[in-house]
Design an enzyme around this catalytic site. Sequence first.
Site, PDB file in Angstrom:
ATOM      1  N   ARG A 176       0.818  -1.219   0.000  1.00  0.00           N
ATOM      2  CA  ARG A 176       0.000   0.000   0.000  1.00  0.00           C
ATOM      3  C   ARG A 176       0.857   1.276   0.000  1.00  0.00           C
ATOM      4  NH1 ARG A 176      -2.002  -3.425  -1.290  1.00  0.00           N
ATOM      5  NH2 ARG A 176      -3.666  -4.714  -0.475  1.00  0.00           N
ATOM      6  N   SER A 227     -11.301  -0.604   3.945  1.00  0.00           N
ATOM      7  CA  SER A 227     -10.568  -0.950   5.170  1.00  0.00           C
ATOM      8  C   SER A 227     -10.019   0.318   5.806  1.00  0.00           C
ATOM      9  CB  SER A 227      -9.387  -1.869   4.850  1.00  0.00           C
ATOM     10  OG  SER A 227      -9.857  -3.080   4.340  1.00  0.00           O
ATOM     11  N   GLU A 297      -5.097   3.074   6.825  1.00  0.00           N
ATOM     12  CA  GLU A 297      -5.040   2.829   5.383  1.00  0.00           C
ATOM     13  C   GLU A 297      -5.795   3.968   4.679  1.00  0.00           C
ATOM     14  OE1 GLU A 297      -5.209  -0.938   3.678  1.00  0.00           O
ATOM     15  OE2 GLU A 297      -6.391  -0.305   1.960  1.00  0.00           O
TER      16      GLU A 297
HETATM   17  N1  EPU Z   1     -11.819 -10.873  10.494  1.00  0.00           N
HETATM   18  C1  EPU Z   1     -12.375 -10.969  11.745  1.00  0.00           C
HETATM   19  N2  EPU Z   1     -13.397 -10.119  12.071  1.00  0.00           N
HETATM   20  C2  EPU Z   1     -13.864  -9.183  11.215  1.00  0.00           C
HETATM   21  C3  EPU Z   1     -13.278  -9.073   9.943  1.00  0.00           C
HETATM   22  C4  EPU Z   1     -12.250  -9.940   9.593  1.00  0.00           C
HETATM   23  O1  EPU Z   1     -11.995 -11.801  12.555  1.00  0.00           O
HETATM   24  O2  EPU Z   1     -14.780  -8.447  11.595  1.00  0.00           O
HETATM   25  C5  EPU Z   1     -10.744 -11.805  10.114  1.00  0.00           C
HETATM   26  C6  EPU Z   1     -11.203 -12.709   8.963  1.00  0.00           C
HETATM   27  O3  EPU Z   1     -11.867 -13.839   9.442  1.00  0.00           O
HETATM   28  C7  EPU Z   1      -9.885 -13.054   8.296  1.00  0.00           C
HETATM   29  C8  EPU Z   1      -9.033 -11.818   8.531  1.00  0.00           C
HETATM   30  O4  EPU Z   1      -9.646 -11.087   9.586  1.00  0.00           O
HETATM   31  O5  EPU Z   1      -9.280 -14.136   8.936  1.00  0.00           O
HETATM   32  C9  EPU Z   1      -8.928 -10.957   7.291  1.00  0.00           C
HETATM   33  O6  EPU Z   1     -10.203 -10.497   6.874  1.00  0.00           O
HETATM   34  P1  EPU Z   1     -10.648 -10.454   5.329  1.00  0.00           P
HETATM   35  O7  EPU Z   1     -10.417 -11.778   4.715  1.00  0.00           O
HETATM   36  O8  EPU Z   1     -12.001  -9.862   5.262  1.00  0.00           O
HETATM   37  O9  EPU Z   1      -9.656  -9.517   4.611  1.00  0.00           O
HETATM   38  P2  EPU Z   1      -8.976  -8.163   5.108  1.00  0.00           P
HETATM   39  O10 EPU Z   1      -7.538  -8.439   5.304  1.00  0.00           O
HETATM   40  O11 EPU Z   1      -9.689  -7.523   6.231  1.00  0.00           O
HETATM   41  C10 EPU Z   1      -8.285  -7.319   2.777  1.00  0.00           C
HETATM   42  C11 EPU Z   1      -8.186  -5.947   2.206  1.00  0.00           C
HETATM   43  C12 EPU Z   1      -9.545  -5.567   1.610  1.00  0.00           C
HETATM   44  C13 EPU Z   1      -9.974  -6.603   0.585  1.00  0.00           C
HETATM   45  C14 EPU Z   1     -10.019  -7.969   1.272  1.00  0.00           C
HETATM   46  C15 EPU Z   1     -10.385  -9.096   0.337  1.00  0.00           C
HETATM   47  C16 EPU Z   1      -6.561  -4.774   3.626  1.00  0.00           C
HETATM   48  C17 EPU Z   1      -6.356  -3.855   4.769  1.00  0.00           C
HETATM   49  N3  EPU Z   1      -7.822  -5.017   3.280  1.00  0.00           N
HETATM   50  O12 EPU Z   1      -9.189  -7.241   3.846  1.00  0.00           O
HETATM   51  O13 EPU Z   1      -9.385  -4.350   0.949  1.00  0.00           O
HETATM   52  O14 EPU Z   1     -11.220  -6.301   0.046  1.00  0.00           O
HETATM   53  O15 EPU Z   1      -8.727  -8.263   1.840  1.00  0.00           O
HETATM   54  O16 EPU Z   1      -9.389  -9.309  -0.582  1.00  0.00           O
HETATM   55  O17 EPU Z   1      -5.600  -5.258   3.034  1.00  0.00           O
HETATM   56  C18 EPU Z   1      -9.587  -2.023   1.193  1.00  0.00           C
HETATM   57  O18 EPU Z   1      -8.373  -2.008   1.020  1.00  0.00           O
HETATM   58  O19 EPU Z   1     -10.270  -1.004   1.374  1.00  0.00           O
HETATM   59  C19 EPU Z   1     -10.226  -3.316   1.211  1.00  0.00           C
HETATM   60  C20 EPU Z   1     -11.503  -3.464   1.446  1.00  0.00           C
END
Ligand code: EPU
Length: 312
Positions: A176, A227, A297
């Site tokens: 990022r 995010s 972010e």
């Molecule tokens: N999780 C929780 N509780 C929650 C949300 C998530 O325990 O309320 C856990 C999930 O179970 C998982 C982990 O956290 O084990 C990661 O969550 P998720 O798979 O939803 O992905 P993320 O890392 O939160 C990233 C990007 C998103 C993108 C998704 C899907 C970042 C900061 N965010 O989210 O990007 O859509 O992967 O690929 O890298 C954005 O950048 O604005 C964005 C939405």
Amino acid sequence: MTSPCSLFLKQLEGLTYHESLPLAPYTTFKIGGPADVVVFAHNEADVLQVLKAAYQTQTPLFVLGGGSNLLISDAGLRGCVLMLGGLLAEIKVDDSGQEILVGAGASFPKLTNTALKLGWKNALGFCGTPGHVGGAIKMNAGTRLGEIGEVVQEVYAATLDGLKVFQKHELQFSYRQTVFPAHTVITKTRLRCHDASHLHAAEFLKNAEELAKKRKATQPKLRSAGSMFKNPLPQFAGRLIEATGLKGTKVGDAEVSTTHANFIVNLKHATAQDVFALSQIVRQEVYKKFNILLEYEVKLVGSFINDKNEKL
Ligand code: EPU
């Protein structure tokens, strides 16, 4: 009353601009006060003109893309906000289907879709990311599966010395993040995918659809900026925030999403200050529990008041 940007405006020739334009409609949060001046640039010459005029009159310049990763303060932004369109929103594919020349003002999801249709596997990594191409380049947008930097070959930008081409290695793409010199406005980028093949297009488009479905089920539908915090890898911000018990916590009309803890949503009439105050609570609580200080972010622009009542 004379405009706070009158010297700057005097230097603009033939460009469309608006004074005191509310910015909320241009952000996915639907939050944010007015900009002193908003200028619309349609080509690189327009961008150069604005960049030079802003520099010469010491007018702050902010480039606003898709407004998807942004929290603009309630007082809005002083100086000039630049928006890109026209030729700078075009997407051109070369005959081989392995190169795309795209303007910084083009929609990033539209670019992603074009790339998927050409059979670019890398596009699966960054599909689902909103915004405009310029912002996507600047913050090396993507998901856990990949990021735009993987296919960037070169980036064209307006600088105070004129138009410049940056090779990928000069920009230090990382999670990022990229590094651009000050007073630089990205105008276009050339992307390349060496193993593109139309034969895979249908499969990739189907995969992208499945990813979008998954995301729809795990991410809130309410207005947000995506995010809120970067993942402090190998940890995930969403998991840490949920474990702190903050899902559903509110300040005014801003809420820690009950669907995904790393999203702050605008329930209806949240102010930027509501969102900021809530984000500060999240950071403090996660720090107390895990000794991890979450890094934003979402880009915060304008002025905010912290919990000690100090103006930031
Ligand atoms: N999780 C929780 N509780 C929650 C949300 C998530 O325990 O309320 C856990 C999930 O179970 C998982 C982990 O956290 O084990 C990661 O969550 P998720 O798979 O939803 O992905 P993320 O890392 O939160 C990233 C990007 C998103 C993108 C998704 C899907 C970042 C900061 N965010 O989210 O990007 O859509 O992967 O690929 O890298 C954005 O950048 O604005 C964005 C939405």
